[in-house]
Design an enzyme around this catalytic site. Structure first.
Site, mmCIF file in Angstrom:
data_model
loop_
_atom_site.group_PDB
_atom_site.id
_atom_site.type_symbol
_atom_site.label_atom_id
_atom_site.label_comp_id
_atom_site.label_asym_id
_atom_site.label_seq_id
_atom_site.Cartn_x
_atom_site.Cartn_y
_atom_site.Cartn_z
ATOM 1 N N HIS A 140 49.272 53.984 -65.357
ATOM 2 C CA HIS A 140 49.115 53.669 -66.787
ATOM 3 C C HIS A 140 48.761 52.186 -66.963
ATOM 4 O O HIS A 140 47.883 51.839 -67.757
ATOM 5 C CB HIS A 140 50.427 53.926 -67.551
ATOM 6 C CG HIS A 140 50.859 55.358 -67.614
ATOM 7 N ND1 HIS A 140 52.132 55.751 -67.312
ATOM 8 C CD2 HIS A 140 50.188 56.489 -67.977
ATOM 9 C CE1 HIS A 140 52.251 57.069 -67.477
ATOM 10 N NE2 HIS A 140 51.079 57.533 -67.875
ATOM 11 N N LYS A 143 59.511 67.760 -76.661
ATOM 12 C CA LYS A 143 59.621 67.494 -75.219
ATOM 13 C C LYS A 143 61.038 67.020 -74.948
ATOM 14 O O LYS A 143 61.778 66.673 -75.855
ATOM 15 C CB LYS A 143 58.618 66.413 -74.804
ATOM 16 C CG LYS A 143 57.211 66.948 -74.594
ATOM 17 C CD LYS A 143 56.352 65.909 -73.888
ATOM 18 C CE LYS A 143 54.951 66.414 -73.630
ATOM 19 N NZ LYS A 143 54.100 65.412 -72.970
ATOM 20 N N ARG A 202 42.486 61.518 -64.007
ATOM 21 C CA ARG A 202 42.841 61.371 -62.596
ATOM 22 C C ARG A 202 42.001 62.291 -61.723
ATOM 23 O O ARG A 202 41.424 61.875 -60.740
ATOM 24 C CB ARG A 202 44.322 61.711 -62.381
ATOM 25 C CG ARG A 202 45.261 60.675 -62.904
ATOM 26 C CD ARG A 202 46.668 61.172 -62.943
ATOM 27 N NE ARG A 202 46.765 62.349 -63.796
ATOM 28 C CZ ARG A 202 47.895 62.908 -64.172
ATOM 29 N NH1 ARG A 202 49.039 62.433 -63.742
ATOM 30 N NH2 ARG A 202 47.906 63.952 -64.970
ATOM 31 N N SER A 223 54.031 60.667 -64.034
ATOM 32 C CA SER A 223 55.418 60.330 -64.368
ATOM 33 C C SER A 223 56.364 61.433 -63.889
ATOM 34 O O SER A 223 57.463 61.156 -63.416
ATOM 35 C CB SER A 223 55.579 60.151 -65.875
ATOM 36 O OG SER A 223 54.776 59.095 -66.323
HETATM 37 O O1 PNS Z 1 50.531 61.405 -71.458
HETATM 38 P P1 PNS Z 1 50.659 62.707 -72.158
HETATM 39 O O2 PNS Z 1 52.065 63.162 -72.266
HETATM 40 O O3 PNS Z 1 49.753 63.752 -71.573
HETATM 41 O O4 PNS Z 1 50.160 62.411 -73.654
HETATM 42 C C1 PNS Z 1 49.695 63.386 -74.472
HETATM 43 C C2 PNS Z 1 49.346 62.840 -75.839
HETATM 44 C C3 PNS Z 1 50.418 61.932 -76.393
HETATM 45 C C4 PNS Z 1 48.078 62.057 -75.758
HETATM 46 C C5 PNS Z 1 49.161 64.055 -76.706
HETATM 47 O O5 PNS Z 1 50.221 64.919 -76.549
HETATM 48 C C6 PNS Z 1 49.019 63.674 -78.130
HETATM 49 O O6 PNS Z 1 48.170 62.922 -78.490
HETATM 50 N N1 PNS Z 1 49.859 64.211 -78.968
HETATM 51 C C7 PNS Z 1 49.874 63.868 -80.361
HETATM 52 C C8 PNS Z 1 49.837 65.088 -81.192
HETATM 53 C C9 PNS Z 1 48.430 65.497 -81.479
HETATM 54 O O7 PNS Z 1 47.679 64.795 -82.075
HETATM 55 N N2 PNS Z 1 48.106 66.716 -81.024
HETATM 56 C C10 PNS Z 1 46.840 67.281 -81.300
HETATM 57 C C11 PNS Z 1 45.864 66.995 -80.215
HETATM 58 S S1 PNS Z 1 44.628 68.197 -80.166
#
Ligand code: PNS
Length: 161
Positions: A17, A41, A90, A128
């Site tokens: 990150h 979560k 990744r 993570s």
């Molecule tokens: O690092 P992660 O846990 O994969 O992050 C995921 C993240 C935070 C980018 C994603 O879950 C997110 O943006 N969630 C916010 C909710 C949202 O906007 N969801 C609709 C996306 S289509």
């Protein structure tokens, strides 16, 4: 002013990150690291702890600000005047989920674009979740996390036991 958001759970922030934060912060005027505060979560660290840890490891980047958010990412982007979402890619396994999210976000708000950075090769395997698994089994996580974060992870597992 070009403002970008780098969103994620950051539970905890890894060297992978940090690599994305460092590289993307050079491309914009301001980079907001958006810490997802999502009740569904079950994170190891609270959003407040994750923000604090990110603040510590990004303190030398002048144009980086860390903020927690809940709800839709595109709404948070609008609130913060960000027009770019940064995501790290990744491996090909990330691609399907990332494409789906980027397409959905663009339909929700078409003036916000997602920019993907390929992670540096040495971190292309890093997540993570894997780091937490190694730490839970008392393995050495110093190669994956900044020292400050690794200590927090060990402390958390000590408290849990
Ligand atoms: O690092 P992660 O846990 O994969 O992050 C995921 C993240 C935070 C980018 C994603 O879950 C997110 O943006 N969630 C916010 C909710 C949202 O906007 N969801 C609709 C996306 S289509």
């Amino acid at each position: 002013m070009k403002i970008a958001i780098y969103p994620g759970s950051f539970d905890p922030v890894t060297k992978g990150h940090l690599d994305i934060i460092e590289r993307s912060s050079k491309m914009v005027d301001k980079l907001i690291v958006g810490v997802l505060n999502n009740g569904s979560k079950n994170p190891l660290f609270t959003a407040r702890e994750r923000v604090e840890m990110l603040n510590e490891v990004t303190k030398n980047f002048n144009n980086v600000k860390v903020e927690a958010f809940s709800g839709l990412l595109v709404d948070f982007a609008k609130e913060t005047n960000a027009s770019i979402i940064i995501r790290g890619l990744r491996a090909i396994t990330d691609f399907e989920y990332e494409l789906q999210m980027a397409q959905t976000n663009r339909i929700l708000k078409n003036d916000i674009d997602t920019v993907f950075l390929t992670t540096s090769l040495e971190y292309s395997y890093l997540s993570s979740s894997t780091v937490k698994e190694v730490a839970r089994c008392n393995g050495d996580i110093s190669k994956f996390l900044p020292e400050y974060i690794a200590k927090k992870v060990y402390d958390k597992f000590k408290k849990e036991c």
